[in-house]
Each structure stands twice: as structure tokens, then as C-alpha cells.
Write a protein that holds these residues in place. Structure first.
Motif, PDB file in Angstrom:
ATOM      1  N   LEU A   1      22.938  -4.741  18.360  1.00 43.25           N
ATOM      2  CA  LEU A   1      23.734  -5.614  17.550  1.00 43.25           C
ATOM      3  C   LEU A   1      25.136  -4.969  17.903  1.00 43.25           C
ATOM      4  N   ARG A   2      25.529  -3.773  17.645  1.00 40.78           N
ATOM      5  CA  ARG A   2      26.741  -3.207  17.866  1.00 40.78           C
ATOM      6  C   ARG A   2      27.362  -3.212  19.281  1.00 40.78           C
ATOM      7  N   THR A   3      26.372  -2.958  20.189  1.00 35.47           N
ATOM      8  CA  THR A   3      26.926  -2.605  21.350  1.00 35.47           C
ATOM      9  C   THR A   3      27.239  -3.836  22.055  1.00 35.47           C
ATOM     10  N   ASN A   4      26.052  -4.847  22.066  1.00 38.58           N
ATOM     11  CA  ASN A   4      25.996  -6.117  22.936  1.00 38.58           C
ATOM     12  C   ASN A   4      26.498  -7.479  22.227  1.00 38.58           C
ATOM     13  N   TYR A   5      26.607  -7.433  20.715  1.00 36.42           N
ATOM     14  CA  TYR A   5      26.898  -8.668  20.147  1.00 36.42           C
ATOM     15  C   TYR A   5      28.169  -8.628  19.241  1.00 36.42           C
ATOM     16  N   ARG A   6      28.761  -7.663  18.791  1.00 35.17           N
ATOM     17  CA  ARG A   6      29.598  -7.432  17.988  1.00 35.17           C
ATOM     18  C   ARG A   6      30.836  -7.508  18.734  1.00 35.17           C
ATOM     19  N   ASN A   7      31.783  -8.531  18.749  1.00 35.90           N
ATOM     20  CA  ASN A   7      32.830  -8.704  19.594  1.00 35.90           C
ATOM     21  C   ASN A   7      34.276  -8.800  18.774  1.00 35.90           C
ATOM     22  N   ASN A   8      34.373  -8.958  17.538  1.00 34.81           N
ATOM     23  CA  ASN A   8      35.524  -9.165  16.794  1.00 34.81           C
ATOM     24  C   ASN A   8      35.557  -8.280  15.835  1.00 34.81           C
ATOM     25  N   PRO A   9      35.910  -7.116  15.475  1.00 37.01           N
ATOM     26  CA  PRO A   9      36.337  -6.507  16.967  1.00 37.01           C
ATOM     27  C   PRO A   9      35.274  -5.960  17.678  1.00 37.01           C
ATOM     28  N   PRO A  10      35.397  -5.554  18.758  1.00 40.50           N
ATOM     29  CA  PRO A  10      34.227  -4.918  19.662  1.00 40.50           C
ATOM     30  C   PRO A  10      34.019  -3.299  18.986  1.00 40.50           C
ATOM     31  N   GLU A  11      32.766  -2.987  19.228  1.00 41.32           N
ATOM     32  CA  GLU A  11      32.516  -1.640  18.644  1.00 41.32           C
ATOM     33  C   GLU A  11      32.140  -0.853  19.955  1.00 41.32           C
ATOM     34  N   GLN A  12      32.416   0.379  19.848  1.00 39.33           N
ATOM     35  CA  GLN A  12      32.047   1.627  20.689  1.00 39.33           C
ATOM     36  C   GLN A  12      31.208   2.567  20.306  1.00 39.33           C
ATOM     37  N   VAL A  13      29.916   2.530  20.818  1.00 44.54           N
ATOM     38  CA  VAL A  13      28.768   3.470  20.355  1.00 44.54           C
ATOM     39  C   VAL A  13      28.530   4.700  20.865  1.00 44.54           C
ATOM     40  N   TYR A  14      28.510   5.772  20.431  1.00 44.48           N
ATOM     41  CA  TYR A  14      28.372   6.872  21.044  1.00 44.48           C
ATOM     42  C   TYR A  14      27.000   7.562  20.492  1.00 44.48           C
ATOM     43  N   LEU A  15      26.170   8.323  21.363  1.00 44.84           N
ATOM     44  CA  LEU A  15      24.965   8.829  20.887  1.00 44.84           C
ATOM     45  C   LEU A  15      25.025  10.428  21.021  1.00 44.84           C
ATOM     46  N   TYR A  16      24.684  11.104  20.104  1.00 47.61           N
ATOM     47  CA  TYR A  16      24.517  12.514  20.206  1.00 47.61           C
ATOM     48  C   TYR A  16      23.247  13.035  19.592  1.00 47.61           C
ATOM     49  N   LYS A  17      22.582  14.057  20.332  1.00 45.86           N
ATOM     50  CA  LYS A  17      21.492  14.748  19.862  1.00 45.86           C
ATOM     51  C   LYS A  17      21.779  15.889  18.971  1.00 45.86           C
ATOM     52  N   LEU A  18      21.287  15.890  17.904  1.00 49.81           N
ATOM     53  CA  LEU A  18      21.676  16.882  16.893  1.00 49.81           C
ATOM     54  C   LEU A  18      20.610  18.262  16.962  1.00 49.81           C
ATOM     55  N   GLN A  19      21.232  19.307  16.794  1.00 54.27           N
ATOM     56  CA  GLN A  19      20.561  20.572  17.242  1.00 54.27           C
ATOM     57  C   GLN A  19      19.939  21.030  15.891  1.00 54.27           C
ATOM     58  N   GLY A  20      18.977  21.404  15.864  1.00 57.82           N
ATOM     59  CA  GLY A  20      18.414  22.632  14.486  1.00 57.82           C
ATOM     60  C   GLY A  20      17.008  22.485  14.484  1.00 57.82           C
ATOM     61  N   PRO A  21      16.451  23.155  13.679  1.00 53.24           N
ATOM     62  CA  PRO A  21      14.998  23.383  13.272  1.00 53.24           C
ATOM     63  C   PRO A  21      14.350  22.114  13.033  1.00 53.24           C
TER      64      PRO A  21
ATOM     65  N   GLN B   1      31.806  13.830  24.584  1.00 54.27           N
ATOM     66  CA  GLN B   1      32.116  12.630  23.744  1.00 54.27           C
ATOM     67  C   GLN B   1      32.123  11.440  24.904  1.00 54.27           C
ATOM     68  N   ARG B   2      32.857  11.746  26.162  1.00 54.72           N
ATOM     69  CA  ARG B   2      32.908  10.887  26.923  1.00 54.72           C
ATOM     70  C   ARG B   2      31.405  10.528  27.650  1.00 54.72           C
ATOM     71  N   GLN B   3      30.732  11.256  27.691  1.00 50.94           N
ATOM     72  CA  GLN B   3      29.307  11.095  28.423  1.00 50.94           C
ATOM     73  C   GLN B   3      28.325  10.362  27.180  1.00 50.94           C
ATOM     74  N   ALA B   4      28.739  10.511  25.728  1.00 54.30           N
ATOM     75  CA  ALA B   4      27.927  10.129  24.813  1.00 54.30           C
ATOM     76  C   ALA B   4      28.099   8.489  24.411  1.00 54.30           C
ATOM     77  N   LEU B   5      29.138   8.099  25.206  1.00 54.61           N
ATOM     78  CA  LEU B   5      29.340   6.513  24.948  1.00 54.61           C
ATOM     79  C   LEU B   5      28.082   5.878  25.795  1.00 54.61           C
ATOM     80  N   ILE B   6      27.399   4.858  24.940  1.00 50.03           N
ATOM     81  CA  ILE B   6      26.247   4.254  25.385  1.00 50.03           C
ATOM     82  C   ILE B   6      26.479   2.579  25.594  1.00 50.03           C
TER      83      ILE B   6
END
Length: 331
Positions: A204-224, A303-308
Motif C-alpha cells: 500500500l505504501r510503496t505502490n499506491y500512496r502517491n499524495n505524498p509518495p512514501e519511501q519505505v526502508y527495511l531493516y533486519k533487527l539484531q538480538g536474541p 540506509q541506502r541499501q534498505a530502500l525497497i
């Protein structure tokens, strides 16, 4: 000292006048002519009280009258109760819930809408059982649309392969109701945990919200992994609680990011509270500094590489959407 006390009194009055006007204007999830009239009358009383401060003879009476009325406004505001019984927007009609059997958790009413545009969609839900022993980790999505300081944060629980369960904490809006940061301070929205397929809530956020457009970043969290399990169960506990006992969303105190931090308190080694949690756009940077993200790269490169967005737009309706947006190994 007299000047400082007078300035403090004026500042307190101005703040309480503004708060009281907003509390009356917004009312109990509606703004009609009675609310507008009451808000205007309260504003006039506030102005009269400010003027009375300049006259020793009237100062005491003005403050007593104002304090009494403000107390009544506060009692009214505190009496406004959250509800699950409103005319909700179609995307917020259903609340997810979970049932438990041993190490298996069945999540009901997972949202998986088919979108044609942001507001044109076919509602769809499904039920799925997850094995807690297969939980592999947690991912963080950061969604930006108004600069680097503010972002919407979503956690997604990774059960391997294409099995990812995303949970987005948001304001639950009624039909015809838009989002307002200011209204979010005044008991105008109930709190909702959208439990969704990533192909819904992320696409919904990457493909369909255009007003304003949204930039989505994906990060893998570290931890037990045990921390991830406790966090997942704490989320589900809160989701079930909201079915029985609705709560208000709050722009500052109970929003998409502060609520996540509250849920992480289930783990002893949770992060300390930081101003970067309030300015949610800096949460990934804060996690990086706390070594909760991969620190093998400088944060700017991570961060640059996290943009999906490009990956999500290419994947679109693919059934393996979650795997495709993770096709870059350095997420």
C-alpha cells in the motif's frame, strides 16, 4: 521576580486556553455547531481572564471563574471514553485477535486487501497459525513522507520463507475522517494494531500512496530470538486487550513508535527511551548506534541499501512479495 511570576501566569493561561478550546472544539469524535460555540465562549472567557490580570481588583475573581470552568472542561474531556462501536472506515472495520495452544498461535482476521489504488480496494482477511519455535527474527519498516525527522514504523515478524506477519500501530479512523496530528492529542482516534500481510500494509505504501509518495526502508533487527518471541507475544496480548478494552491513540504518548517501545519493555535489555523515538525518523539511526542493526556498513550505506520501493513495485501482487523485497542480502 514579580515580572517572572506574571509572565509564567500568562504563559500557563495561554496554554490552558488553547488546550481547552481544542478539547471543546473537537468534542467526542465530532465537531458541530455546539462544539464551536462552546469553544468560542471558552476562548472569550480566557481573554477576559488575561485582561483581568492587569487589574488587582478583578484578578482574583477572574482566575477563580476561569479555574472553575477549566476544571469542568477537563472533567468533560476525561469522561470521553474510547469505543469499538463506531462507523469505521472499511480498512479498519475488523480487529485482529489471537488464540493460543501450546507453542502455536492462531491469528484471526489478518488483513490482505487487493488494491487498485490507495482508496479503491477489495477487503480480504485470512486466519493463519504460527509456530513460535519457527520465529526467526523481527524486521523494521520505516516509512517517510515528510522529511527525515518523522516516519511511520512497522514491525514484521519473520517465520521463515514468505511467512512474515506485519503489525502497524495506527489511529483507527471513522468513515469520512482524515488524520490530524492535532486531533491525535484530544481523544479523537481509537488505537488499532493492523495485523496484515506485507503484501497489503507495505505494498500500500510503496505502490499506491502517491499524495505524498512514501519511501519505505527495511531493516533486519539484531538480538536474541527469545526477545523476539516475547515481543511477539506482548504484541498479541495488547491486540487481544484492545478487542475487550479499547484505548485512545495519542500523537505523542501512544503512537506507531512510542507504542513499539512500550511493547519492548517485555524484554529486560530493551533500549532506553530517547528523543529519537519521539522523532521517529531517527529510530533506525538510534538502533544502529545501539548495535541492534548490522553495523558492518556505515549507517548511510545501510540506509541506502534498505530502500525497497523499487523491489516492491516490481513484486507488486506476487505471492512471494515478502521474499522479493528481501532479495538484497544486505538488508
Amino acid at each position: 521576580m514579580r515580572w517572572i511570576k506574571a509572565s509564567a501566569s500568562v504563559l500557563i493561561l495561554l496554554i490552558t486556553i488553547l488546550w481547552g478550546v481544542c478539547a471543546l472544539y473537537f468534542g467526542d469524535s465530532a465537531t458541530g455547531w455546539p462544539q464551536r460555540v462552546l469553544a468560542a465562549l471558552f476562548a472569550l472567557l480566557g481573554v477576559a481572564t488575561l485582561i483581568s490580570l492587569a487589574f488587582a481588583r478583578w484578578r482574583k475573581y477572574g482566575l477563580i471563574a476561569y479555574g472553575t470552568v477549566f476544571g469542568l472542561v477537563l472533567l468533560y474531556w476525561l469522561s470521553i471514553a474510547p469505543s469499538n462501536q463506531r462507523h469505521w472506515q472499511a480498512d479498519a472495520e475488523k480487529l485482529a485477535y489471537a488464540t493460543f495452544e501450546g507453542d502455536s498461535v492462531t491469528v484471526h482476521d489478518i488483513r490482505n486487501f487487493d488494491y487498485r489504488s490507495e482508496f479503491d480496494y477489495r477487503p480480504a482477511y485470512y486466519t493463519k497459525t504460527f509456530d513460535l519455535n519457527k520465529l526467526q527474527g523481527v524486521d523494521l519498516f520505516s516509512v517517510y513522507w515528510m522529511g527525515p525527522a518523522i516516519a511511520h514504523t512497522i514491525l514484521s515478524f519473520d517465520f521463515g520463507g514468505n511467512d512474515h506477519l506485519a503489525i502497524s500501530i495506527e489511529a483507527r479512523k471513522e468513515q469520512g475522517e482524515g488524520y490530524s496530528t492535532i486531533k491525535g492529542f484530544f481523544r479523537q482516534y481509537e488505537l488499532i494494531y493492523f495485523v496484515a500481510d506485507e503484501r497489503d500494509v507495505i505494498r500500500l505504501r510503496t505502490n499506491y500512496r502517491n499524495n505524498p509518495p512514501e519511501q519505505v526502508y527495511l531493516y533486519k533487527l539484531q538480538g536474541p530470538i527469545e526477545n523476539a518471541k516475547r515481543l511477539f507475544l506482548e504484541y498479541l496480548r495488547k491486540i487481544n486487550e484492545l478487542n475487550e478494552k479499547p484505548a485512545f491513540y495519542n500523537t505523542l504518548l501512544d503512537n506507531c513508535t512510542t507504542a513499539i517501545w512500550m511493547r519492548t519493555l517485555a524484554n529486560r535489555d530493551h533500549l532506553s527511551f530517547s528523543w529519537k523515538i519521539l522523532l521517529s525518523g531517527y529510530v533506525p539511526e538510534y538502533l544502529y548506534e545501539a548495535q541492534r542493526l548490522d553495523t558492518g556498513l556505515p549507517f548511510s550505506e545501510l540506509q541506502r541499501q534498505a530502500l525497497i520501493n523499487p523491489l516492491a513495485q516490481t513484486a507488486d501482487q506476487a505471492v512471494d512479495f515478502s521474499m522479493r523485497i528481501r532479495s538484497k542480502s544486505n538488508h
